[in-house]
Design a protein around this motif. Structure first.
Motif, mmCIF file in Angstrom:
data_model
loop_
_atom_site.group_PDB
_atom_site.id
_atom_site.type_symbol
_atom_site.label_atom_id
_atom_site.label_comp_id
_atom_site.label_asym_id
_atom_site.label_seq_id
_atom_site.Cartn_x
_atom_site.Cartn_y
_atom_site.Cartn_z
ATOM 1 N N LYS A 157 1.206 -1.857 -5.838
ATOM 2 C CA LYS A 157 2.429 -2.640 -5.835
ATOM 3 C C LYS A 157 2.072 -4.097 -5.559
ATOM 4 C CE LYS A 157 5.137 0.937 -6.398
ATOM 5 N NZ LYS A 157 6.018 1.104 -7.577
ATOM 6 N N ILE A 158 2.926 -5.000 -6.001
ATOM 7 C CA ILE A 158 2.656 -6.411 -5.809
ATOM 8 C C ILE A 158 3.934 -7.129 -5.375
ATOM 9 C CG2 ILE A 158 3.159 -7.234 -8.157
ATOM 10 C CD1 ILE A 158 0.473 -8.862 -7.902
ATOM 11 N N TRP A 159 3.749 -8.324 -4.812
ATOM 12 C CA TRP A 159 4.859 -9.096 -4.232
ATOM 13 C C TRP A 159 5.560 -8.299 -3.134
ATOM 14 C CZ3 TRP A 159 2.798 -12.925 -6.286
ATOM 15 C CH2 TRP A 159 2.564 -13.048 -7.652
ATOM 16 N N THR A 160 4.792 -7.524 -2.374
ATOM 17 C CA THR A 160 5.377 -6.679 -1.332
ATOM 18 C C THR A 160 5.633 -7.535 -0.091
ATOM 19 O OG1 THR A 160 3.830 -5.011 -2.180
ATOM 20 C CG2 THR A 160 5.210 -4.389 -0.327
ATOM 21 N N SER A 161 6.832 -8.061 -0.009
ATOM 22 C CA SER A 161 7.167 -8.967 1.090
ATOM 23 C C SER A 161 7.050 -8.269 2.437
ATOM 24 C CB SER A 161 8.592 -9.512 0.919
ATOM 25 O OG SER A 161 8.703 -10.268 -0.257
ATOM 26 N N TYR A 162 6.297 -8.880 3.351
ATOM 27 C CA TYR A 162 6.145 -8.453 4.736
ATOM 28 C C TYR A 162 5.526 -7.070 4.885
ATOM 29 C CZ TYR A 162 8.923 -12.574 5.465
ATOM 30 O OH TYR A 162 9.366 -13.864 5.445
ATOM 31 N N PHE A 187 11.814 8.548 -5.360
ATOM 32 C CA PHE A 187 11.978 7.571 -4.275
ATOM 33 C C PHE A 187 11.358 8.160 -3.011
ATOM 34 C CE2 PHE A 187 14.056 4.936 -1.170
ATOM 35 C CZ PHE A 187 14.556 3.809 -1.816
ATOM 36 N N LEU A 188 10.250 7.562 -2.545
ATOM 37 C CA LEU A 188 9.533 8.091 -1.384
ATOM 38 C C LEU A 188 9.578 7.112 -0.219
ATOM 39 C CD1 LEU A 188 6.207 9.562 -2.886
ATOM 40 C CD2 LEU A 188 8.364 10.750 -2.434
ATOM 41 N N LEU A 189 9.483 7.661 0.986
ATOM 42 C CA LEU A 189 9.347 6.879 2.211
ATOM 43 C C LEU A 189 7.942 7.116 2.752
ATOM 44 C CD1 LEU A 189 12.743 7.850 3.902
ATOM 45 C CD2 LEU A 189 12.300 6.096 2.154
ATOM 46 N N VAL A 190 7.228 6.034 3.038
ATOM 47 C CA VAL A 190 5.817 6.164 3.408
ATOM 48 C C VAL A 190 5.535 5.357 4.667
ATOM 49 C CG1 VAL A 190 3.428 5.937 2.627
ATOM 50 C CG2 VAL A 190 5.239 6.370 0.950
ATOM 51 N N ASP A 191 4.884 6.003 5.617
ATOM 52 C CA ASP A 191 4.413 5.341 6.828
ATOM 53 C C ASP A 191 3.245 4.425 6.446
ATOM 54 O OD1 ASP A 191 3.263 4.636 9.276
ATOM 55 O OD2 ASP A 191 3.637 6.594 10.181
ATOM 56 N N MET A 192 3.353 3.137 6.765
ATOM 57 C CA MET A 192 2.315 2.188 6.375
ATOM 58 C C MET A 192 0.994 2.426 7.103
ATOM 59 S SD MET A 192 3.328 0.160 3.966
ATOM 60 C CE MET A 192 2.257 -1.279 4.047
ATOM 61 N N ALA A 193 0.998 3.253 8.141
ATOM 62 C CA ALA A 193 -0.238 3.582 8.851
ATOM 63 C C ALA A 193 -0.984 4.746 8.208
ATOM 64 C CB ALA A 193 0.071 3.903 10.313
ATOM 65 N N THR A 194 -0.447 5.303 7.124
ATOM 66 C CA THR A 194 -1.080 6.434 6.458
ATOM 67 C C THR A 194 -2.426 6.020 5.874
ATOM 68 O OG1 THR A 194 1.132 7.228 5.851
ATOM 69 C CG2 THR A 194 -0.749 8.247 4.742
ATOM 70 N N PRO A 195 -3.479 6.822 6.058
ATOM 71 C CA PRO A 195 -4.779 6.486 5.467
ATOM 72 C C PRO A 195 -4.681 6.323 3.955
ATOM 73 C CG PRO A 195 -5.016 8.251 7.079
ATOM 74 C CD PRO A 195 -3.535 8.040 6.899
ATOM 75 N N GLY A 196 -5.433 5.349 3.429
ATOM 76 C CA GLY A 196 -5.450 5.101 1.989
ATOM 77 C C GLY A 196 -4.602 3.926 1.551
ATOM 78 N N ILE A 197 -3.837 3.333 2.470
ATOM 79 C CA ILE A 197 -3.022 2.159 2.141
ATOM 80 C C ILE A 197 -3.785 0.895 2.536
ATOM 81 C CG2 ILE A 197 -0.881 0.910 2.576
ATOM 82 C CD1 ILE A 197 0.494 3.548 3.093
ATOM 83 N N THR A 198 -3.926 -0.017 1.591
ATOM 84 C CA THR A 198 -4.574 -1.305 1.833
ATOM 85 C C THR A 198 -3.604 -2.425 1.481
ATOM 86 O OG1 THR A 198 -6.752 -0.371 1.302
ATOM 87 C CG2 THR A 198 -6.540 -2.780 1.268
ATOM 88 N N VAL A 199 -3.446 -3.368 2.390
ATOM 89 C CA VAL A 199 -2.558 -4.513 2.172
ATOM 90 C C VAL A 199 -3.415 -5.778 2.109
ATOM 91 C CG1 VAL A 199 -0.649 -5.886 3.098
ATOM 92 C CG2 VAL A 199 -0.634 -3.390 3.346
ATOM 93 N N ARG A 200 -3.280 -6.513 1.020
ATOM 94 C CA ARG A 200 -4.016 -7.769 0.853
ATOM 95 C C ARG A 200 -3.028 -8.919 0.736
ATOM 96 N NH1 ARG A 200 -8.402 -5.949 -3.810
ATOM 97 N NH2 ARG A 200 -9.439 -4.308 -2.583
ATOM 98 N N LEU A 211 4.006 -12.579 1.160
ATOM 99 C CA LEU A 211 3.792 -11.694 0.015
ATOM 100 C C LEU A 211 2.438 -10.995 0.133
ATOM 101 C CD1 LEU A 211 4.971 -14.102 -2.818
ATOM 102 C CD2 LEU A 211 6.263 -12.206 -1.831
ATOM 103 N N ASN A 212 2.349 -9.826 -0.507
ATOM 104 C CA ASN A 212 1.125 -9.038 -0.439
ATOM 105 C C ASN A 212 0.937 -8.206 -1.700
ATOM 106 O OD1 ASN A 212 0.442 -9.199 2.711
ATOM 107 N ND2 ASN A 212 2.633 -8.815 2.511
ATOM 108 N N GLU A 213 -0.312 -7.810 -1.922
ATOM 109 C CA GLU A 213 -0.618 -6.691 -2.812
ATOM 110 C C GLU A 213 -0.767 -5.458 -1.932
ATOM 111 O OE1 GLU A 213 -3.505 -7.835 -6.289
ATOM 112 O OE2 GLU A 213 -4.216 -8.794 -4.447
ATOM 113 N N THR A 214 -0.282 -4.325 -2.395
ATOM 114 C CA THR A 214 -0.389 -3.090 -1.622
ATOM 115 C C THR A 214 -0.989 -2.011 -2.514
ATOM 116 O OG1 THR A 214 1.632 -3.738 -0.450
ATOM 117 C CG2 THR A 214 0.844 -1.496 -0.105
ATOM 118 N N PHE A 215 -2.103 -1.436 -2.064
ATOM 119 C CA PHE A 215 -2.832 -0.450 -2.848
ATOM 120 C C PHE A 215 -2.708 0.923 -2.198
ATOM 121 C CE2 PHE A 215 -4.733 -4.553 -3.550
ATOM 122 C CZ PHE A 215 -4.993 -4.588 -4.913
#
Length: 399
Positions: A157-162, A187-200, A211-215
């Motif tokens: 995902k991109i332009w992921t504000s905050y 439509f999913l709800l995801v804990d941002m602390a879940t392994p495999g999520i990278t925020v740049r 703004l961020n990229e989220t992988f």
């Protein structure tokens, strides 16, 4: 629509102003917000104060622990909070995800997330846009494959504000690659602390980090975190995007810009006198005053349509979005123009503490150019002006 003053609304405005005078801490008031959300510590502290007053969810109905305010009351509340310099609330949680949770969430999901939104303990971000899917959101490619009682999510995902400050993300994913593109989205709800999520981080033109990229790399998400049925994501998204048409113009922001211009007009000098004494400047300010007044009248009209559940509110909301965001851009440019040479100074970012001696004119100029640059995106986020004009043409003119 009745243009006569509403005594009940006037009384409500006085109530909000009295609350802000008594309950908004001095060290929170008037801080530069930068883009669209206050820093986390300020936001959470203010959210708790609002929640103690019973105003923690001003945009929700009473049956979902909200205030149950009318559209006009919500507009008054927003306007007075902006005018008082109050911190923001988490708009992603309260205005976007919250109504979805209340409408489509299971009782278990509501019990899990609602109290933490009200207390400010759980902040949210939105995972919709992708590098190849902006205005054509239905073409998204982030996929979620079922593995027992979990989904395995992969994509970007991109332009992921905050995203860097958020605890959870509400996420659109493709769960069926063979279905029609709108029908294959969930439509999913995801804990941002879940392994495999990278925020740049993405450092944007306003020189701020929001703004961020989220992988997502093999991120395991419980099926219990899905809102609605599999494949209902597009229906839920349309509901989310169709909420609060009367707020599309960001009228409190427009009025804040006008207040800033009036202040500069009385304090800045040009050609040997105050700015307000320059006929060209005064004429331009008067025209902006008229345009904001026209937007305010239209906001009232759209709010009345929303109260009556008129289908025309959607098209009128798109008109407000186009006119309001274009006006945001012109007003923010005028503010920088009014600062003269000081409009070009690279002051510290609004969220950063000032280091050492302040730069010349920092009290007036800090954050103004940042805001102008940020507002270049206002005709893009929330649905581009081109998309909004397409909605207007289709709904009002059957084109």
């Amino acid at each position: 629509m009745d243009f006569q003053p509403d005594p009940g609304l006037d009384a409500f405005r006085k109530e909000v102003r009295a609350f802000l005078r008594e309950s908004l801490p001095a060290d929170l008031a008037g801080k530069p917000v930068g883009s669209v959300r206050s820093v986390r510590a300020d936001l959470v502290r203010w959210q708790r104060i609002l929640n103690e007053r019973g105003w923690g969810a001003p945009y929700w109905p009473k049956q979902h622990e909200g205030t149950g305010w009318s559209v006009m009351q919500r507009l008054v509340f927003d306007e007075e909070c902006v005018a008082a310099g109050a911190p923001t609330q988490d708009g992603f949680a309260h205005k976007l995800f919250g109504p979805v949770l209340n409408e489509f969430g299971s009782p278990e999901q509501q019990a899990l997330h609602r109290p933490l939104i009200l207390s400010g303990e759980r902040l949210w971000c939105q995972g919709f846009s992708e590098p190849g899917s902006g205005s054509d959101l239905a073409s998204l490619s982030t996929r979620a494959e079922r593995d027992g009682d979990h989904y395995i999510v992969n994509g970007q995902k991109i332009w992921t504000s905050y995203a860097h400050e958020s605890d959870w993300i509400f996420l659109l994913v493709r769960t069926n690659a063979d279905a029609k593109k709108q029908a294959g989205i969930s439509f999913l709800l995801v804990d941002m602390a879940t392994p495999g999520i990278t925020v740049r981080p993405i450092r944007s033109i306003d020189d701020c980090h929001h703004l961020n990229e989220t992988f997502f790399d093999n991120v395991r998400v419980p099926v219990a975190n899905r809102i609605g049925e599999e494949g209902e994501g597009w229906k839920i998204t349309k509901f989310l995007l169709n909420n609060e048409h009367a707020t599309a113009a960001d009228l409190p922001i427009l009025r804040r810009f006008l207040a800033q211009i009036r202040s500069l007009a009385r304090s800045e000098h040009s050609g040997g006198g105050l700015l307000i004494e320059q006929p060209e400047f005064a004429q331009k300010l008067a025209r902006f005053e008229a345009e904001v007044s026209a937007i305010a009248t239209m906001v009232t009209r759209v709010a009345a349509m929303e109260e009556d559940h008129s289908p025309a509110a959607h098209a009128m909301g798109s008109i407000l979005k186009v006119r309001g965001t274009e006006l945001q851009q012109r007003l923010s440019e005028f503010i920088v123009e009014a600062l003269g040479d000081y409009g070009a100074v690279a002051y510290p970012e609004p969220h950063d503490p000032a280091l050492g001696e302040p730069l010349p004119h920092q009290h007036a100029g800090r954050g103004k150019a940042n805001e102008m640059f940020f507002r270049r995106a206002s005709t893009i986020y929330g649905g581009t002006s081109e998309v909004q004009r397409g909605i207007i043409a289709k709904m009002l003119f059957q084109l």
